[in-house]
Design a protein around this motif. Sequence first.
Motif, PDB file in Angstrom:
ATOM      1  N   PRO A  18     107.050  87.091  81.326  1.00 42.62           N
ATOM      2  CA  PRO A  18     107.495  88.476  81.506  1.00 42.62           C
ATOM      3  C   PRO A  18     106.476  89.414  82.142  1.00 42.62           C
ATOM      4  N   ARG A  19     105.183  89.132  81.981  1.00 42.78           N
ATOM      5  CA  ARG A  19     104.175  90.041  82.530  1.00 42.78           C
ATOM      6  C   ARG A  19     103.485  89.471  83.772  1.00 42.78           C
ATOM      7  N   ALA A  20     104.087  88.457  84.368  1.00 42.21           N
ATOM      8  CA  ALA A  20     103.438  87.767  85.479  1.00 42.21           C
ATOM      9  C   ALA A  20     103.166  88.685  86.667  1.00 42.21           C
ATOM     10  N   ALA A  21     104.125  89.498  87.050  1.00 45.71           N
ATOM     11  CA  ALA A  21     103.944  90.365  88.212  1.00 45.71           C
ATOM     12  C   ALA A  21     102.835  91.389  87.968  1.00 45.71           C
ATOM     13  N   THR A  22     102.810  91.976  86.783  1.00 46.87           N
ATOM     14  CA  THR A  22     101.766  92.947  86.444  1.00 46.87           C
ATOM     15  C   THR A  22     100.391  92.295  86.463  1.00 46.87           C
ATOM     16  N   ARG A  23     100.304  91.098  85.915  1.00 47.10           N
ATOM     17  CA  ARG A  23      99.023  90.389  85.868  1.00 47.10           C
ATOM     18  C   ARG A  23      98.568  89.962  87.272  1.00 47.10           C
ATOM     19  N   LEU A  24      99.507  89.520  88.106  1.00 50.35           N
ATOM     20  CA  LEU A  24      99.149  89.156  89.474  1.00 50.35           C
ATOM     21  C   LEU A  24      98.639  90.372  90.247  1.00 50.35           C
ATOM     22  N   ARG A  25      99.330  91.484  90.090  1.00 52.95           N
ATOM     23  CA  ARG A  25      98.898  92.720  90.768  1.00 52.95           C
ATOM     24  C   ARG A  25      97.471  93.083  90.350  1.00 52.95           C
ATOM     25  N   HIS A  26      97.166  92.881  89.079  1.00 56.25           N
ATOM     26  CA  HIS A  26      95.829  93.191  88.569  1.00 56.25           C
ATOM     27  C   HIS A  26      94.784  92.258  89.182  1.00 56.25           C
TER      28      HIS A  26
ATOM     29  N   GLN B 217      93.922  93.851  78.926  1.00 61.07           N
ATOM     30  CA  GLN B 217      93.549  95.267  78.851  1.00 61.07           C
ATOM     31  C   GLN B 217      94.362  96.119  79.815  1.00 61.07           C
ATOM     32  N   GLY B 218      94.856  95.506  80.889  1.00 62.87           N
ATOM     33  CA  GLY B 218      95.611  96.248  81.893  1.00 62.87           C
ATOM     34  C   GLY B 218      94.707  96.907  82.919  1.00 62.87           C
ATOM     35  N   LEU B 219      95.297  97.342  84.023  1.00 61.82           N
ATOM     36  CA  LEU B 219      94.540  98.017  85.079  1.00 61.82           C
ATOM     37  C   LEU B 219      93.810  99.226  84.515  1.00 61.82           C
ATOM     38  N   GLY B 220      92.532  99.345  84.863  1.00 61.86           N
ATOM     39  CA  GLY B 220      91.746 100.465  84.388  1.00 61.86           C
ATOM     40  C   GLY B 220      91.213 100.309  82.988  1.00 61.86           C
ATOM     41  N   GLY B 221      91.287  99.082  82.434  1.00 58.98           N
ATOM     42  CA  GLY B 221      90.775  98.834  81.099  1.00 58.98           C
ATOM     43  C   GLY B 221      89.269  99.018  81.005  1.00 58.98           C
ATOM     44  N   ARG B 222      88.758  98.923  79.778  1.00 56.29           N
ATOM     45  CA  ARG B 222      87.347  99.266  79.555  1.00 56.29           C
ATOM     46  C   ARG B 222      86.381  98.334  80.291  1.00 56.29           C
ATOM     47  N   ASP B 223      86.807  97.096  80.589  1.00 59.16           N
ATOM     48  CA  ASP B 223      85.910  96.156  81.262  1.00 59.16           C
ATOM     49  C   ASP B 223      86.255  95.966  82.741  1.00 59.16           C
ATOM     50  N   GLU B 224      87.028  96.883  83.291  1.00 53.42           N
ATOM     51  CA  GLU B 224      87.493  96.749  84.677  1.00 53.42           C
ATOM     52  C   GLU B 224      86.332  96.709  85.667  1.00 53.42           C
ATOM     53  N   ALA B 225      85.410  97.631  85.547  1.00 60.39           N
ATOM     54  CA  ALA B 225      84.303  97.706  86.506  1.00 60.39           C
ATOM     55  C   ALA B 225      83.455  96.435  86.462  1.00 60.39           C
ATOM     56  N   ALA B 226      83.192  95.930  85.252  1.00 60.74           N
ATOM     57  CA  ALA B 226      82.406  94.704  85.119  1.00 60.74           C
ATOM     58  C   ALA B 226      83.155  93.516  85.721  1.00 60.74           C
TER      59      ALA B 226
END
Length: 291
Positions: free
Chosen positions: A103-111, A54-63
């Motif tokens: 390819p998305r490892a850095a983005t996912r780690l940051r999340h 979903q990415g940072l700030g996705g709909r289930d982020e708070a949960a």
Amino acid sequence: MALSIHPGAHKTASTHLQYSLRQVRDRLRAAGLAYLGPDLLRGQPLALSMILAQGLGGRDEAAARQAFRDMRGDCPDMLISEENILGLTHRTRLYSRRGEFYPRAATRLRHVIALADAGPAVLYLALRDPATFVVSAFGLQVAEGKEIDLEDYLCGRDPARSDWAGLVGRLAAVDNLSRIVLWRYEDYPALRPRLLERLLPQGLAAEVPDSPPANVGLTQPGYDWLLRRAAAFPEADIRLLVRRARQRFHPADGHAPLRPLDEATYARSARNYARDIEALRAMPRVEFLAP
């Protein structure tokens, strides 16, 4: 709060380490370390891969953030071990169209660091010879019934290409990451005691059982048998054939490991891997463990 993240990589004895840690989870928690492994991160209470997609700030982020808080409880430290943080082994997820590795490892780690609401984090990452890594990743996809032909899986990519340095360079640029601890999968048995000492509270490494091998893969005779059966019975369930191939041609019975590439490719892969390791040793904020 101290945060340690072990994102695999895939097929580098991650499951063996995770299962071993799971056996002493209560003792780790009593010592102040919340251990979060795949059993807690692939469904209930948290489907981490779905959250990361979903990415940072996705709909289930708070949960998801609340789930991390609940799993941490009152522990001052947290250890997260989940190889899907890097990405998946599907042919379109392991490499980008440009050939970028995870390819998305850095983005996912940051999340993940953001979800854990802690840091700076220490990253623990195992590497593996590229040819044996991609063959083992392919074997995982075969076991899931998603692949059967290695050439199709490779999509024209060079199986001997080593790009661990590129991956680690991207991960090292992630904010709130203090350092990256690396080791070779091939050295894991010898390094396991030292690795556990790094990961766990003082005095607990010796209490972690050395579990039996996990995720035993296809052998070469088993894969050859699978190909013949799949050709003879095109409608057969590949997953069922894989289970039967593992039973018939188990490595414990002396059957050779899966090795479908030619010897020249494996030799070239070993040379590329060695060059990558030398580059990694020189990187800032990287610590390389060796026997």
